[in-house]
Each structure stands twice: as C-alpha cells, then as structure tokens.
Scaffold this active site. Sequence first.
Site, PDB file in Angstrom:
ATOM      1  N   LYS A   6       0.808  -1.228   0.000  1.00  0.00           N
ATOM      2  CA  LYS A   6       0.000   0.000   0.000  1.00  0.00           C
ATOM      3  C   LYS A   6       0.837   1.272   0.000  1.00  0.00           C
ATOM      4  O   LYS A   6       0.386   2.308  -0.472  1.00  0.00           O
ATOM      5  CB  LYS A   6      -0.928   0.004   1.215  1.00  0.00           C
ATOM      6  CG  LYS A   6      -1.988  -1.086   1.190  1.00  0.00           C
ATOM      7  CD  LYS A   6      -3.046  -0.784   0.165  1.00  0.00           C
ATOM      8  CE  LYS A   6      -4.203  -1.785   0.217  1.00  0.00           C
ATOM      9  NZ  LYS A   6      -5.164  -1.529  -0.872  1.00  0.00           N
ATOM     10  N   GLU A  62      -9.731   6.423   2.917  1.00  0.00           N
ATOM     11  CA  GLU A  62     -10.569   5.398   3.532  1.00  0.00           C
ATOM     12  C   GLU A  62      -9.711   4.160   3.708  1.00  0.00           C
ATOM     13  O   GLU A  62      -8.675   4.009   3.056  1.00  0.00           O
ATOM     14  CB  GLU A  62     -11.776   5.112   2.652  1.00  0.00           C
ATOM     15  CG  GLU A  62     -11.614   3.990   1.640  1.00  0.00           C
ATOM     16  CD  GLU A  62     -10.537   4.219   0.603  1.00  0.00           C
ATOM     17  OE1 GLU A  62      -9.808   3.239   0.325  1.00  0.00           O
ATOM     18  OE2 GLU A  62     -10.393   5.329   0.075  1.00  0.00           O
ATOM     19  N   SER A  74       1.473  -9.659  -0.812  1.00  0.00           N
ATOM     20  CA  SER A  74       1.047  -8.252  -0.814  1.00  0.00           C
ATOM     21  C   SER A  74       1.281  -7.571   0.529  1.00  0.00           C
ATOM     22  O   SER A  74       1.453  -6.358   0.586  1.00  0.00           O
ATOM     23  CB  SER A  74      -0.421  -8.153  -1.209  1.00  0.00           C
ATOM     24  OG  SER A  74      -1.213  -8.937  -0.336  1.00  0.00           O
TER      25      SER A  74
END
Lengths: 280, 415
Positions: B90, B112, B383
């Site tokens: 991220k 968010e 991830s």
Amino acid sequence: MGNPALDAAFEGGAAFVPYLAAGDPDFDSSLEYVEALERGGADVIELGLPFSEPVAEGPTIQEAVVRSLEGGMTPDRFFEFVEALDVEVPLVCMTYYNLIYRYGDEEGPRPFVEKAAEVGLSGFVVPDLPAEEADPLREACDEFGLDLVFIVAPTTEGDRLDRIMERVSGYVYVQARLGVTGAQDDVSGQTESSLDRLAEYDVPKAVGFGIKTGDHAERIVAAGADGIIVGSALVDIVAEGHEDDEDAETVAARLEEKARELKEGAERGLAQRAPEAERT
Amino acid sequence: MSETTFDGKFGDYGGQYVPEALMPAIEELNDAYERYVLGNEDGFMDEFRRRLRDFGGRPTPTQHAERLSERYGREVYLKREDLLHGGAHKLNNALGQVLLAKYMGKERIVAETGAGQHGTATAMAAAHLDMPCEVYMGERDINRQRPNVFRMRLNGSEVNPVTVGRGTLKEAISETMRDWATNVEDTHYVIGSVVGPHPFPAMVRDFQSVISEEARAQMREKTDGLPDSVLACAGGGSNTMGAFAEFVDDDGVGLYAVEAGGSSLDVDEEAGVAPNSASLSTGSEGVLHGARTKLLQDRDGQIMESHSVSSGLDYAGVGPELAHLVDEGRVTAVNVDDDAALTAFHRLSQLEGVIPALETAHAFAYLEENHDELGETVLVNVSGRGDKDLESVIEETSKRDIDIAPDMDAFAGGF
C-alpha cells in the site's frame, strides 16, 4: 428537448420543489406525505428512488434511504408508487445511475426511461452522473420526452458549465454550497455568485442544499432564483414522526404546513424582486 | 507498463461517475497525473522513486521459496511486498498520491481504509511529507484491525469511525467521498486501490507497477526467464494490477487474480448479502464509487454487502482495468474460500517463516489447490504481512478444525 410540464411549473417565477424519498418510512404513509406537499404548494416534486450507496447525501437523507429500502422499495415498487400517487404537479425521479443503468432486460438507461414515461414521470436528477457520462441517458430522455436536470456546483465554471448547460432541460439544480445534502441554519453566501454565473443561460434555476425555512426561501428567490429545492428539512419531519410513532395523518399535516411556509417564503422573495423587474 | 488510458475507459469499464462538485477536482487531478506522473514534470517521478527507495525500502526482494518449491514440485518465488515499510504494498500508492497532492498545492489528505493497511500507509506518508490526514474506517473494521488503528493514530492521523451500513470498506469509501465533496478545494482523496473515477485506476496502477517492474527484472536475473504464472490476491485489485502490469504484454505469463470466495459463492438476494467478495468471478456490470465495473449487486442494482475473512478483500467492487483484462481473457479470475485461506495462512507461516496478510493467504490457497496448472515457475505476490491479522486469525481458527494450526487454547493465555 424536454417536457412542457416542467416549463409550466416554473412560469410563476418562484417554484417550490420539495424532495422526499419514496417509500419512507413505508409505501402508504409516503403516498400521504407526497400528496400533502402538493396541498402545501409544491410546484414540482422530486421523488427519491433509494440507492444503497447515496454518496451525494448527508446523514438525514442517508437514513431516509435506509428506511425506504428496509420497507421494501425497489425500482418496480417505485413505479407503482408513482402510479398510485394522486397529484397533479410534475414529478421528477432523483436517483443514482446504477439503478437506471441496470433496469430491464437490456443494458443502459433506455428501459428505465421508457417505464418512467409510461407511469407519467417528467424527468430525472442523477447526482452521480456528470455531463461527460450522460449522453446515453440524455438520448433516452429525448426519445421519450423527459427532462434531464443537472446539478451545478459552486466549483462548476467555464467549459464544464457550458457542457452541462448544453445537456440540461427542465431546470438546473443550483447547489448552494459544497458538500452533501442537509438542512443548514443559514443561507450560503455562494448562492448569489452561482446565480450570477448562470444568468446568461435560458433555463429555470432552482437552488437547493441547505434550505430549511421560509426566510431562507425568501432570500434565495429575492436573490434571483426561479425556484427552491428542499429535501432534508422535510425528511426530518418524516424521520421525527417515524421515531415518535406518530400516525401518518399528523405527519402529513406537519409536512403540508412546512411546505406552505416554504412556498410563501418563495413568493415573498419574488415580490421583493418584482419592482426591479419592472424597472428593467 | 499496461495500457495507459487518457479517456478513463478500459473497454466498457471505468469512466467518471461522481457528483458534479467533485468533477473540477477530478479534472485538476487528471491534469496533475498527466503532467507529473506520466510527464515527470518538476522531477516528480524521480522524487517518488527516491522516497520509495530511502523511506520505503525498495526494491523489495524476490525470494525463492524452497519448501513450497519442494512441496509443489515446481519453482515458487515470492515477491516480498510484506517487507516494504509499513508491511504492505500500500505504501507505493499512498506515497505517490500524498506526494502528488503536495505538488498540487493541496493542504489536507483524506483516505478510507478497510483492513487498515491503506490507512496506515497513508498516515505514514502524510507524516513523512508533513500533511494533515484523516482516515475513514468502518466501525466493524476498526474492531477487526486494532493494531492498524493505533499505527494511524501514532503517525498523527485522525481515524473517523463509519457506523452506517455494515461498517466496512464500502461505507468508508462513500463517507470519504462525502468529506471530499465538502472540502474539495484544499483536500486530496487518496483512494486506496485501482478503483474510483478516472484517473485513479490508471494512476494507482502506475504507482503500484513498481512491483512487477522489479519482479520482472529479478526473475530474469534469478531464472534467466519469466515466470509461467503470476498469482496475486484481488479485492479492489491494487496489488493485483501492480503485480500484473509489466507482465500484461508477455503472452506466455499466466496472470491469476485470486478473489475471496468467502463462505460461499451463492448470494442471498432477499437479504442483499453476498457471502463472498468475488466480484470478478460472480459479479455483474454496474456503476459504483465513480466507475463502471464488475459489482456484487442484486437484480435491481442495489449493492450487496460482501464478506471475507480478510477485511482487505471485503469489497463489493473491483478495479475497472482488472474487470476488462478478465473479459479479454488476459487475466484469469479465480477464488478460494475462507477456510482454505486460513489454512494457507498457517501453512506459509510454518513452511517459509513468512506470516502473510490474510489477503495474501488467498493466493497461497490457490497455489496449494491448483499448482499443477501453473507451470514450472510460479511467482506469488506477498502483498502484505499478517501481523495486523493475528487477532482475527486466532478467533477464526478457533472456530474451525484446521489440522496444521497450532493449539489455539494456548493463545488464551496458557503458554
């Protein structure tokens, strides 16, 4: 392009356009509430067809959407609702694009618009459909003689404004301030500058977002609006009635009274403007 | 890099379906995307790459997984995005967008988050670049992901609970859009995945494509070739598109987007609930949160509540480019259920000493069940790391009979 019913509704110069979510909190009470708005002086009524993700709405209308969906509202029930209503004023469907896009057997907006025309709706407001994506709906509206109302925000200027005004019909929904729907304690200072920017366009200008009282309505029409759009202040009355378990007749009477206050405020605003109009 | 679109469309998908108040901000963002990201104006991309390296810890390694290779009889490689600063891919996107917001002269960041990884990455990037930041997070997710809530607060961000609906990512996105519509003049919305109105899906893909850019070079170096298959879990699809982007033109590389099959692929139309988050596998076309894409929705077009044991995959939509690549047959959409993902979580932890995010565990569950179809060399995108999921994993494992899991009673304090 468009539909004579909405043009006629704005002829008086101070149109009162209330909003309620259809089916809030239940089908039958909601019919009474919408009819009460007409008795109170509504010139056009915006009827919300609830979508599960109402991103342009504040808490008041979000909660109305939840109540209506929990009460079983669907696009087909919405059309039944419109057919069951006993009102003369034009009705505009306010909803989000996914419900229009998904309706019927073929992809795209045509089946929804065809059905809307069949039940007697006059037009649409679709808060998540900007002019750039609106051509398929605009074409379907032209085919069936319905209006497509666009929202103009305080941030809308230049080419964007032209693009919207090329596609709008019925009236333009002037968003009085940035943000989401919701009643406010005062009128936004952005209203007048928005009306100034729109002055050259020949379509009725109805101002919405935040209008709560007859006094607000008066000031907005005096500032040059052709109409006022009021949602949250009316939905609040429905919500309070629901919470307090009041009967539909009592809530309807209160809505009628509030509608009258707003319509009278709009007319006072027009009266203030009249001498100036005569001079010009 | 996969196709870059200037009209915001990937086939029939994509577009810009947002309230009018946001359109000028989206035009401004599109202009900034074209100038700074695509055009490297003012050296934006150079600064982004430098900060990814020095602050983020890139490049992340591509590791040969010896025991998995032995287990499956093929060569398995792990792209270790869990080793990126913050513990997930991220940061690539969050750092890119917060930096872009600075270049654009914005003064405030909103975001968010579902599992909290995007919120954490945005909070870290905002602290690093000295920007005030507010994060919206569903109340249910706040309860599922407390460590990430603490991390966001420690980095100086506000965390605003969202209580409407089921209190997950879908509601948090709607609430962040409302904040953005109210404060659009000085605020940038850092969308956390390859979703939303154009230019977000293309821009987030570009920021994340560093994953496949590195992996492609690292695989060439280690194997003298390209992998036969690349696997990545798919919720919104940002790590998926990041892992796939540089391989899209390599026809010999199979691309597998592994979705959350949840507890079942069936839907309960009456209750409006899909007990999965598999919008590529089971969804239909519609318009949500700014884009036309594949969605979990009922026959009327109302969005369904989704489900996954992993809150990071628990979303009713998916990126429009991924939907397009699946329609085109370039990406294969597959899914595994909650039980298989939890089992894979324990397996990877034990076999490789890598505790994966529950999201990532879905990709490893697919590898376990289907390795015979994936060729000789398989690359799996790790991830993120699973520290944030430990409470959920203990709770969910306790409810099931997972034979490879450690004794769950020990976690109740009985070590």
